[in-house]
Design a protein around this motif. Structure first.
Motif, mmCIF file in Angstrom:
data_model
loop_
_atom_site.group_PDB
_atom_site.id
_atom_site.type_symbol
_atom_site.label_atom_id
_atom_site.label_comp_id
_atom_site.label_asym_id
_atom_site.label_seq_id
_atom_site.Cartn_x
_atom_site.Cartn_y
_atom_site.Cartn_z
ATOM 1 N N ILE A 114 0.946 -1.239 0.007
ATOM 2 C CA ILE A 114 0.108 -0.280 -0.003
ATOM 3 C C ILE A 114 0.556 1.893 0.297
ATOM 4 N N LYS A 115 0.486 2.605 -1.221
ATOM 5 C CA LYS A 115 1.459 3.149 -0.358
ATOM 6 C C LYS A 115 0.010 4.709 -0.067
ATOM 7 N N LEU A 116 1.262 5.085 0.683
ATOM 8 C CA LEU A 116 1.223 5.744 1.592
ATOM 9 C C LEU A 116 1.628 7.155 1.250
ATOM 10 N N GLY A 117 1.088 8.420 1.945
ATOM 11 C CA GLY A 117 1.678 10.344 2.234
ATOM 12 C C GLY A 117 1.125 10.097 3.192
ATOM 13 N N ILE A 118 1.917 11.147 3.954
ATOM 14 C CA ILE A 118 2.151 11.536 5.221
ATOM 15 C C ILE A 118 2.055 13.074 5.305
ATOM 16 N N VAL A 119 1.119 13.829 6.299
ATOM 17 C CA VAL A 119 1.322 15.451 6.781
ATOM 18 C C VAL A 119 0.928 15.669 7.325
ATOM 19 N N ASP A 120 2.021 16.066 8.399
ATOM 20 C CA ASP A 120 1.873 16.285 9.448
ATOM 21 C C ASP A 120 3.432 17.482 9.805
ATOM 22 N N ASP A 121 3.137 18.061 10.713
ATOM 23 C CA ASP A 121 4.435 19.713 10.883
ATOM 24 C C ASP A 121 5.128 18.893 11.778
ATOM 25 N N SER A 122 4.961 17.929 12.427
ATOM 26 C CA SER A 122 5.617 17.605 13.674
ATOM 27 C C SER A 122 6.644 16.114 13.569
ATOM 28 N N VAL A 123 7.715 16.240 13.146
ATOM 29 C CA VAL A 123 9.095 15.796 13.091
ATOM 30 C C VAL A 123 8.289 13.881 13.581
ATOM 31 N N PHE A 124 7.819 14.509 15.420
ATOM 32 C CA PHE A 124 7.903 13.122 16.183
ATOM 33 C C PHE A 124 6.854 12.329 15.472
ATOM 34 N N CYS A 125 5.573 13.102 15.329
ATOM 35 C CA CYS A 125 4.753 12.186 14.759
ATOM 36 C C CYS A 125 4.703 11.863 13.675
ATOM 37 N N ARG A 126 5.410 12.604 12.137
ATOM 38 C CA ARG A 126 5.730 11.301 11.410
ATOM 39 C C ARG A 126 6.118 10.706 11.669
ATOM 40 N N THR A 127 8.009 10.031 12.070
ATOM 41 C CA THR A 127 8.462 8.867 12.440
ATOM 42 C C THR A 127 7.799 8.586 13.169
ATOM 43 N N LEU A 128 7.086 8.534 14.460
ATOM 44 C CA LEU A 128 5.953 7.757 15.461
ATOM 45 C C LEU A 128 5.482 6.596 14.076
ATOM 46 N N THR A 129 4.505 7.432 13.664
ATOM 47 C CA THR A 129 3.214 7.307 12.715
ATOM 48 C C THR A 129 4.187 5.468 11.732
ATOM 49 N N LYS A 130 5.609 6.342 10.850
ATOM 50 C CA LYS A 130 6.194 5.420 10.077
ATOM 51 C C LYS A 130 7.077 3.879 10.873
ATOM 52 N N PHE A 131 7.533 4.483 11.954
ATOM 53 C CA PHE A 131 8.277 3.281 11.958
ATOM 54 C C PHE A 131 6.964 2.225 12.475
ATOM 55 N N GLN A 132 5.294 2.846 13.447
ATOM 56 C CA GLN A 132 4.634 1.506 13.854
ATOM 57 C C GLN A 132 4.307 0.691 12.011
ATOM 58 N N LEU A 133 4.251 1.401 11.782
ATOM 59 C CA LEU A 133 3.106 1.134 10.554
ATOM 60 C C LEU A 133 5.094 -0.164 9.832
ATOM 61 N N LEU A 134 5.655 0.694 9.700
ATOM 62 C CA LEU A 134 6.368 -0.050 9.095
ATOM 63 C C LEU A 134 7.064 -1.118 9.594
ATOM 64 N N ASN A 135 6.624 -1.597 10.323
ATOM 65 C CA ASN A 135 6.930 -2.800 10.922
ATOM 66 C C ASN A 135 6.107 -3.611 11.222
ATOM 67 N N ILE A 136 4.964 -3.694 10.498
ATOM 68 C CA ILE A 136 4.060 -4.337 10.219
ATOM 69 C C ILE A 136 4.085 -5.098 9.404
ATOM 70 N N ASN A 137 3.597 -7.047 9.285
ATOM 71 C CA ASN A 137 5.256 -7.507 9.197
ATOM 72 C C ASN A 137 3.825 -8.318 7.508
ATOM 73 N N SER A 138 2.471 -8.330 7.995
ATOM 74 C CA SER A 138 1.790 -8.889 7.437
ATOM 75 C C SER A 138 1.122 -7.719 5.923
ATOM 76 N N VAL A 139 1.626 -6.709 5.694
ATOM 77 C CA VAL A 139 1.223 -5.240 5.054
ATOM 78 C C VAL A 139 2.503 -4.920 4.397
ATOM 79 N N HIS A 140 3.077 -4.521 3.447
ATOM 80 C CA HIS A 140 4.160 -3.510 3.047
ATOM 81 C C HIS A 140 3.661 -2.328 2.373
ATOM 82 N N PHE A 141 3.958 -1.116 3.765
ATOM 83 C CA PHE A 141 3.191 0.297 3.373
ATOM 84 C C PHE A 141 4.882 0.972 2.718
ATOM 85 N N ASP A 142 4.458 1.550 2.390
ATOM 86 C CA ASP A 142 5.298 2.314 1.399
ATOM 87 C C ASP A 142 4.972 4.111 1.245
ATOM 88 N N PHE A 143 6.175 4.842 2.073
ATOM 89 C CA PHE A 143 6.028 6.443 2.435
ATOM 90 C C PHE A 143 6.515 6.945 0.838
#
Length: 205
Positions: A4-33
């Motif tokens: 699944i191709k994703l985009g993320i728009v958030d002014d907080s670097v911390f929130c963007r990084t955390l969200t990406k970290f959570q989703l990229l560590n899921i094994n059953s789906v490949h999330f591509d930001f």
């Protein structure tokens, strides 16, 4: 494995990084930001050189242009993209305005990664999502005044009553023998009939 191709728009670097970290560590789906931006203007600048995302995770409270105001700007670039509002705001008025602006889902930051994965997949498959608690909160207060209720059909009133009783969208859709997507269309009609979100303002940061 589903990709699944994703985009993320958030002014907080911390929130963007955390969200990406959570989703990229899921094994059953490949999330591509495929696109990451700190504002709507930054998103517009990067869109032409990025792959087209299927889902955009969009923050609400951002400087200059807030997320809700940015929804039509994003849809001008990607008419078929699914927009998932990802925010720590749980104000019912903000939820209403997000949905009326065209968001497909409203999810609180901090949602578990597996739940987020399932919501993203459901949205891609045509469903809308708001937590039962927030869905219920959309209609608090419409019991008054009585003239507001008279704007609604019997069916629409039954939908509102079930939402206020805390039934999930899936449960209500099954009761009325319609899809969740069709139910969501009816909810938006109800909101517009009651003019609930017309005067809502998104607070600036």
């Amino acid at each position: 494995m589903q990709s699944i191709k994703l985009g993320i728009v958030d002014d907080s670097v911390f929130c963007r990084t955390l969200t990406k970290f959570q989703l990229l560590n899921i094994n059953s789906v490949h999330f591509d930001f495929v696109i990451e931006a700190e504002s709507i203007l930054d998103f517009q600048a990067k869109a032409s050189s990025a792959d087209i995302p299927e889902v955009i995770l969009l923050d609400i409270m951002m400087p200059d242009i807030d997320g809700i105001s940015g929804i039509p700007m994003i849809r001008a670039l990607y008419p078929n993209v699914h927009i998932l509002m990802l925010s720590d705001v749980d104000n019912p008025a903000i939820v209403r305005k997000s949905l009326l602006a065209g968001a497909n889902a409203f999810v609180k930051k901090g949602t578990k990664a597996v739940d987020m994965m399932n919501i993203i997949i459901d949205v891609i498959n045509g469903s809308s999502y708001v937590s039962p608690e927030l869905t219920k909160s959309l209609f608090f207060g419409i019991q008054q005044p009585p003239q507001s209720r008279r704007k609604l059909s019997k069916r629409e009133l039954n939908i509102v009553h079930r939402l206020l009783e805390g039934f999930s969208l899936d449960n209500i859709a099954k009761t009325f023998e319609i899809t969740v997507d069709k139910l969501w269309q009816l909810i938006n009609v109800i909101l517009k009939k009651l003019n609930i979100a017309s005067s809502v303002r998104v607070p600036s940061v």
